[in-house]
Design an enzyme around this catalytic site. Structure first.
Site, PDB file in Angstrom:
ATOM      1  N   TYR A 125      52.926  42.251  46.786  1.00  0.00           N
ATOM      2  CA  TYR A 125      51.509  42.383  47.159  1.00  0.00           C
ATOM      3  C   TYR A 125      50.904  40.991  47.377  1.00  0.00           C
ATOM      4  CZ  TYR A 125      46.502  43.176  46.723  1.00  0.00           C
ATOM      5  OH  TYR A 125      45.149  43.182  46.956  1.00  0.00           O
ATOM      6  N   LYS A 166      47.241  33.279  31.576  1.00  0.00           N
ATOM      7  CA  LYS A 166      46.696  34.358  32.405  1.00  0.00           C
ATOM      8  C   LYS A 166      47.235  35.678  31.860  1.00  0.00           C
ATOM      9  CE  LYS A 166      45.973  35.732  37.168  1.00  0.00           C
ATOM     10  NZ  LYS A 166      46.154  37.133  36.901  1.00  0.00           N
TER      11      LYS A 166
HETATM   12  S1  IVH Z   1      39.025  33.360  34.663  1.00  0.00           S
HETATM   13  C1  IVH Z   1      35.669  33.992  38.028  1.00  0.00           C
HETATM   14  N1  IVH Z   1      40.898  33.272  32.893  1.00  0.00           N
HETATM   15  O1  IVH Z   1      43.060  37.331  36.209  1.00  0.00           O
HETATM   16  C2  IVH Z   1      36.969  34.536  37.572  1.00  0.00           C
HETATM   17  N2  IVH Z   1      40.895  35.120  34.387  1.00  0.00           N
HETATM   18  O2  IVH Z   1      43.861  37.489  38.974  1.00  0.00           O
HETATM   19  C3  IVH Z   1      37.231  34.067  36.226  1.00  0.00           C
HETATM   20  N3  IVH Z   1      42.692  36.735  33.963  1.00  0.00           N
HETATM   21  O3  IVH Z   1      40.098  38.769  37.338  1.00  0.00           O
HETATM   22  C4  IVH Z   1      38.506  34.561  35.751  1.00  0.00           C
HETATM   23  N4  IVH Z   1      43.569  35.711  32.248  1.00  0.00           N
HETATM   24  O4  IVH Z   1      40.976  39.504  35.018  1.00  0.00           O
HETATM   25  C5  IVH Z   1      40.391  33.961  33.923  1.00  0.00           C
HETATM   26  N5  IVH Z   1      42.477  33.041  31.222  1.00  0.00           N
HETATM   27  C6  IVH Z   1      41.965  33.733  32.239  1.00  0.00           C
HETATM   28  C7  IVH Z   1      42.524  34.951  32.681  1.00  0.00           C
HETATM   29  C8  IVH Z   1      41.965  35.609  33.769  1.00  0.00           C
HETATM   30  C9  IVH Z   1      43.634  36.769  33.025  1.00  0.00           C
HETATM   31  C10 IVH Z   1      42.511  37.770  34.999  1.00  0.00           C
HETATM   32  C11 IVH Z   1      41.095  38.135  35.275  1.00  0.00           C
HETATM   33  C12 IVH Z   1      40.930  37.863  36.716  1.00  0.00           C
HETATM   34  C13 IVH Z   1      42.340  37.972  37.217  1.00  0.00           C
HETATM   35  C14 IVH Z   1      42.545  37.297  38.543  1.00  0.00           C
END
Ligand code: IVH
Length: 659
Positions: free
Chosen positions: A29, A110
């Site tokens: 994807y 992440k």
């Molecule tokens: S920051 C403005 N920090 O990854 C967006 N996201 O693929 C701020 N995610 O939608 C997101 N761990 O659901 C942030 N340490 C982390 C994260 C994280 C997982 C997720 C989150 C985001 C998605 C994007």
């Protein structure tokens, strides 16, 4: 080309977010989106407004109440390669001349779950909403109330009057494996940790498994009285409010240090109790974040640097039907060997025959196999477009037991089983394996191969025969004098066992180690247990009607009672009257012992630890809790230090065990 790609991505968004039934892997994807972004970048006159590259991939779930985010909830830009990370994120910051502070970047993990926005007013949780389309999300407050990590009330002083907490709801690897095991009964499986989280949260009725979910906060949306601090400080403040924040957060200035952080977690992510799919690099200074701002889809001050895919395609070669200790038949899929993240994989369990039907699997099919660290390798779907009648054939479900040839039956859950009991060789071999295992009798030097030899050469017909083994008998199976010595010594030295382990070793259907512990705690002695009835058994935590009946069935069978009597002639059961076995220091801990001891005799130490329900291992691995060290410990101490394993010296042991 571009329109086709957009349609394709929209279709996969729908399957992923709305139906929760992805047809392609996450990696595939992401590659489609990267391709589209690349094409759109080079054709400037294109109308991009409706392109999936311009809005957050999520689509609103149709039947929940929608609530507006106070501040839009964006996604993150992605990168998979170091050179792209440099080109797309790091290099554009250089001319701005803003990278002055030594804590300029903040690196986080992440988490692979589902984003949530929690609104707190005066410290009280008002609602929790999904990201949705970035502007409106679904109200899933009822469900998130079941997640114990999410505070219903914030603690501490100076809590902002209104604050939107942003973070990820995720599931630990252990709970994911548990959930899939439970869901087997209803013929459902989650392909990965993320789909498990989404699957549980999209349910309308509060589900008992929601309590398996966890939460980590990674930032805020709206916050009254904007705090002029750094991102990392903000996270620490949120932590002081009682909001869970992951522990692996580091600030760096240099590019190389960020890459080191990425590589460290890429290598070591298997050791984490939860699944991560990359790291997130953010600019730490909140003022600079605000200045850089956002594009329509993602902030310009952060990027996700993702790990390579954990999924691979393979071809199903054959399905082998394995007979377990209780007679349950488990299909095992064998496929062309694939390498996922450095590990060769050529087979995966299919749990039970329902899984074959659920996946609609055929020999010769192209399958997608996933491996996420401690999560068991799994066939997550079949690529049916590759299927023709000539290159695939149906899987033949056996009607006779592959081990003893007796007729197979199906239970009410359509699970296939052999009812021959320990007359079936495979079931008997598996029982002996269970009997000697670490959680049961914990007898060393007897492995699967040896058990098979002993059974196949008619040297043992019951577990008691293990204690009847002698040199003459063992010489018949060609295992070498040294091994014979070790095995006989290990059996000879084996004299005592805790009551709970003894119960577990009996192999009563549905009695796992926890239930065995609960039974031991409740009845205190074997005699009382053997004279118990349904009413007594139902008082024990974890025992329902079905398990109580299984236990009664077992203890009312004369053969079993004779077996228990004979066992107790060979082995002493140690009763722990004050029941402190459950909260002792070594309870269910994995321990390695090394070096020479002066005050404690090594064999006594091992006996004592086994009685306390510790599991003794010979080698250091990431699963080990303690290394007990005497003098001249050798290289194990270095390995333990490298793996951050706690080290206990003889003097500590004397204190802990009150010797
Ligand atoms: S920051 C403005 N920090 O990854 C967006 N996201 O693929 C701020 N995610 O939608 C997101 N761990 O659901 C942030 N340490 C982390 C994260 C994280 C997982 C997720 C989150 C985001 C998605 C994007």
């Amino acid at each position: 080309m571009i329109n086709k790609l957009r349609q394709q991505i929209q279709y996969h968004n729908y399957r992923y977010y709305v139906l929760n039934k992805p047809e392609i892997t996450d990696y595939q994807y992401d590659q489609l989106v990267i391709k589209l972004e690349h094409l759109e970048k080079n054709i400037h006159y294109l109308n991009k407004q409706t392109s999936p590259t311009q809005y957050v991939g999520d689509i609103l779930l149709n039947n929940n109440k929608k609530i507006k985010h106070k501040v839009p909830m964006l996604s993150l830009n992605n990168t998979f390669k170091v050179k792209h990370f440099y080109k797309n994120f790091f290099a554009p910051l250089l001319p701005l001349n803003i990278m002055k502070e030594k804590n300029f970047f903040c690196c986080e993990l992440k988490f692979d779950g589902m984003a949530i926005n929690l609104l707190y007013k005066n410290g009280i949780l008002i609602h929790g909403i999904t990201r949705g389309n970035g502007y409106f999300g679904d109200n899933i407050t009822n469900n998130i109330l079941c997640i114990k990590d999410i505070p219903k009330r914030l603690q501490g002083n100076n809590i902002p009057k209104i604050i939107e907490i942003r973070g990820e709801i995720f599931i630990s690897k252990q709970n994911f494996n548990f959930l899939n095991k439970q869901y087997l009964m209803i013929n459902k499986q989650f392909a990965n940790t993320r789909s498990a989280v989404v699957g549980l949260l999209r349910l309308h009725n509060k589900n008992k498994y929601l309590k398996l979910l966890n939460f980590f906060c990674y930032g805020v949306g709206y916050i009254e009285n904007f705090l002029n601090k750094s991102h990392i400080e903000l996270l620490y403040i949120l932590k002081s409010y009682g909001i869970p924040v992951a522990q692996y957060i580091h600030t760096y200035k240099n590019f190389q240090d960020i890459i080191k952080f990425y590589r460290f977690f890429k290598r070591n992510r298997y050791k984490l109790p939860y699944h991560i799919d990359g790291i997130v690099i953010k600019i730490n200074n909140l003022y600079i974040q605000q200045k850089l701002g956002n594009s329509t889809k993602a902030p310009k001050w952060a990027i996700a640097y993702k790990f390579p895919s954990q999924e691979q395609n393979s071809i199903l070669k054959k399905v082998y039907f394995k007979v377990g200790r209780t007679g349950i038949i488990t299909p095992i899929a064998f496929f062309e060997t694939i390498k996922i993240l450095g590990v060769n994989i050529s087979y995966a369990t299919l749990y039970n025959i329902n899984e074959i039907f659920r996946l609609d699997l055929r020999i010769g099919d192209t399958i997608v196999v996933q491996r996420c660290g401690d999560v068991i390798p799994k066939i997550i779907h079949v690529i049916k477009i590759n299927r023709t009648n000539s290159n695939t054939s149906p899987i033949n479900i056996p009607v006779l037991c592959p081990s003893c040839n007796s007729k197979l039956y199906k239970n009410i859950n359509n699970i296939l089983y052999c009812s021959a009991g320990y007359k079936c060789k495979a079931q008997f071999i598996n029982y002996i394996k269970h009997f000697i295992s670490t959680e049961a009798m914990n007898i060393n030097y007897i492995g699967t191969k040896l058990i098979e030899k002993l059974v196949n050469n008619n040297l043992i017909f019951s577990a008691i025969d293990l204690f009847q083994l002698n040199k003459k008998k063992l010489l018949k199976i060609n295992i070498g004098e040294q091994n014979i010595k070790k095995i006989l010594l290990s059996l000879y030295n084996f004299k005592e066992i805790s009551f709970s382990k003894f119960l577990f070793a009996l192999g009563i259907k549905d009695i796992g180690i926890t239930t065995a512990n609960n039974i031991a705690k409740h009845f205190q002695t074997l005699e009382i247990f053997l004279s118990s009835n349904v009413a007594d058994l139902l008082k024990i935590s974890g025992i329902g009607k079905k398990t109580a009946n299984n236990i009664l069935f077992f203890i009312k069978d004369k053969n079993n009672i004779d077996y228990i009597k004979m066992l107790t002639k060979k082995i002493n059961i140690i009763y722990n009257k004050n029941n402190n076995i459950y909260n002792n220091f070594f309870y269910q801990k994995n321990v390695v012992i090394t070096g020479t001891f002066f005050i404690i005799q090594r064999s006594k130490l091992i006996d004592k630890l086994k009685l306390l329900n510790a599991n003794i291992f010979n080698y250091i691995s990431s699963n080990i809790d303690y290394l007990i060290v005497g003098t001249n410990p050798g290289k194990k101490i270095i390995q333990a230090k490298n793996n951050q394993i706690s080290i206990l010296y003889e003097k500590n042991i004397i204190k802990i065990l009150s010797l």
